[in-house]
Design a protein around this motif. Structure first.
Motif, mmCIF file in Angstrom:
data_model
loop_
_atom_site.group_PDB
_atom_site.id
_atom_site.type_symbol
_atom_site.label_atom_id
_atom_site.label_comp_id
_atom_site.label_asym_id
_atom_site.label_seq_id
_atom_site.Cartn_x
_atom_site.Cartn_y
_atom_site.Cartn_z
ATOM 1 N N MET A 195 0.845 -1.198 0.000
ATOM 2 C CA MET A 195 0.000 0.000 0.000
ATOM 3 C C MET A 195 0.878 1.244 0.000
ATOM 4 N N HIS A 225 -5.568 3.873 -2.179
ATOM 5 C CA HIS A 225 -4.506 4.041 -3.167
ATOM 6 C C HIS A 225 -4.530 5.451 -3.768
ATOM 7 N N VAL A 261 -0.750 -0.369 -8.581
ATOM 8 C CA VAL A 261 -0.227 -0.274 -7.207
ATOM 9 C C VAL A 261 0.819 -1.354 -6.947
#
Length: 328
Positions: free
Chosen positions: A1, A14, A307
C-alpha cells in the motif's frame, strides 16, 4: 500500500483517481475504481438533470460502500446548466468529495465547506493552483500539457509542472496528464505529487461506458494520434486525431472563426462517438497517454496492477540502483 497525503486526506487506499470525464464518468466506472481502493468520480453534467445525478449517485452506492466523488465542471457558456441546482443535489445526496474544474470554484466553496465536502480543483498552471489553495480547496489536480481536454495555454509538460507545483504548494496535489501505468505513478511521487489522476487510461476499461470500438481505437493508436484544436482561439483542447479534428485545425489555421467550426465540434456529435463507436463521427477527447495503453482490463484489475507494480519498482529497481555504502 502506498500512503500519501492524498490517501490520508480523502480516506482512500490508493493514490489513484479516475478523472471526471464528460459522457464517461458514470456510476459503474466510478464505483469500480473506488471499490478497488482508488477514488472514482461521477461526472455531474453527464447527467441531464440534478435529479438524474442523484439517481446516478444512488446507483453507485449499490455497487460500492467505499468513498467516491462527483466532478462539477464549470464553464462559461451561452446557456449554462443550473450549476446551483447540481451543487445542491451533490450536497443533499451526501457526497463528501467533489472535483471542480473549469472556472474559479470560489462561488461554490461556501456551500461545500458548510457541508463538510472536500474539494479537489483541477488546474493547468502553478499560479492557478496557488489561487485555488488560497480560497480553501483541500487538494489540486495539476494537469500537464500531455492531458486530454483542455491543457491550458502555457504548454508546460508534467516533468516540469509537477515539481514546480510541489515547490509552491502546501496542500496535497495529484498529477494529471500522461499517466497510465505504475511507472507514471512512481515518477509522479518522485516529482513531489501525492498521487495521479487518470482519464484516458480509465476510458479503456471494461466498466467504461463507451463503445468497444472507441476503446480499441485508443489501444491501436500511438502518442502521435492526437490533435490540438482551438489553438488560434486561445482555448486549446487535445482530442483524438481524425478527419473532423484535422478539418477543424485546417479551418482555424486559415483564419476561420469558431462559428466556422461550430457544427464540427458540437458536443452531440462527440457523444455519438462514445455511444455508437464511429470514431470519425465527431470530436472526442484522449490524451498522449494512449501511446502506452495496450489492453482493456477491468478498472479494479488496473488499479491493483498499478499499485502492485509501483511497489515492485520502488522496492526493486529503484532500491537496486543504490550502491552499497562502504564502511572504512
Amino acid at each position: 500500500m502506498l500512503r500519501t497525503r492524498f490517501t490520508e486526506t480523502f480516506g482512500v487506499e490508493h493514490p489513484i483517481v479516475q478523472g471526471g470525464m464528460q459522457w464517461v464518468g458514470r456510476a459503474e466506472l466510478a464505483a469500480a475504481v473506488s471499490e478497488a481502493g482508488g477514488l472514482g468520480l461521477i461526472t455531474a453534467l453527464t447527467q441531464p438533470t440534478p435529479a438524474d445525478l442523484v439517481r446516478e449517485i444512488e446507483k453507485a452506492r449499490t455497487l460500492t460502500d467505499k468513498p467516491f466523488g462527483v466532478n462539477l465542471t464549470i464553464l462559461p457558456t451561452i446557456n449554462p446548466p443550473p450549476y446551483d441546482e447540481y451543487r445542491r443535489a451533490i450536497v443533499d445526496a451526501g457526497i463528501r468529495i467533489v472535483e471542480t474544474a473549469g472556472s474559479n470554484p470560489e462561488p461554490h466553496m461556501g456551500l461545500f465547506k458548510e457541508h463538510g465536502v472536500k474539494v479537489i480543483h483541477k488546474c493547468t498552471s502553478v499560479r492557478h493552483a496557488l489561487k485555488a489553495q488560497r480560497i480553501g480547496v483541500d487538494a489540486v489536480s495539476i494537469d500537464g500539457f500531455e492531458c486530454a481536454g483542455h491543457p491550458g495555454e502555457d504548454d508546460v509538460p508534467g516533468l516540469v509542472l509537477i515539481p514546480a507545483a510541489a515547490d509552491a504548494l502546501s496542500i496535497p496535489f495529484i498529477a494529471s496528464g500522461g499517466f497510465g501505468d505504475a511507472r507514471g505513478l512512481v515518477a509522479a511521487l518522485a516529482l513531489g505529487a501525492d498521487g495521479i489522476n487518470m482519464g484516458s487510461r480509465f476510458m479503456c476499461t471494461v466498466e467504461s461506458p463507451i463503445a468497444p470500438a472507441v476503446k480499441q481505437a485508443i489501444v491501436d493508436a500511438d502518442e502521435r494520434d492526437t490533435e490540438l484544436i482551438f489553438r488560434p482561439l486561445r482555448n486549446t483542447a487535445r482530442v483524438a486525431k481524425n478527419s473532423v479534428s484535422t478539418e477543424v485545425v485546417r479551418i482555424l489555421a486559415a483564419g476561420g472563426e469558431f462559428a466556422d467550426v461550430r457544427e464540427l465540434v458540437a458536443g452531440a456529435r462527440g457523444r455519438l462517438v462514445y455511444e455508437n463507436g464511429d470514431v470519425e463521427a465527431g470530436i472526442w477527447s484522449v490524451g498522449l497517454v494512449q501511446g502506452i495503453i495496450h489492453d482493456i482490463p477491468t478498472a479494479g484489475d488496473l488499479v491493483r496492477r498499478i499499485v502492485d507494480e509501483a511497489a515492485s519498482i520502488i522496492r526493486g529497481r529503484l532500491t537496486g540502483l543504490l550502491a552499497p555504502v562502504e564502511v572504512s
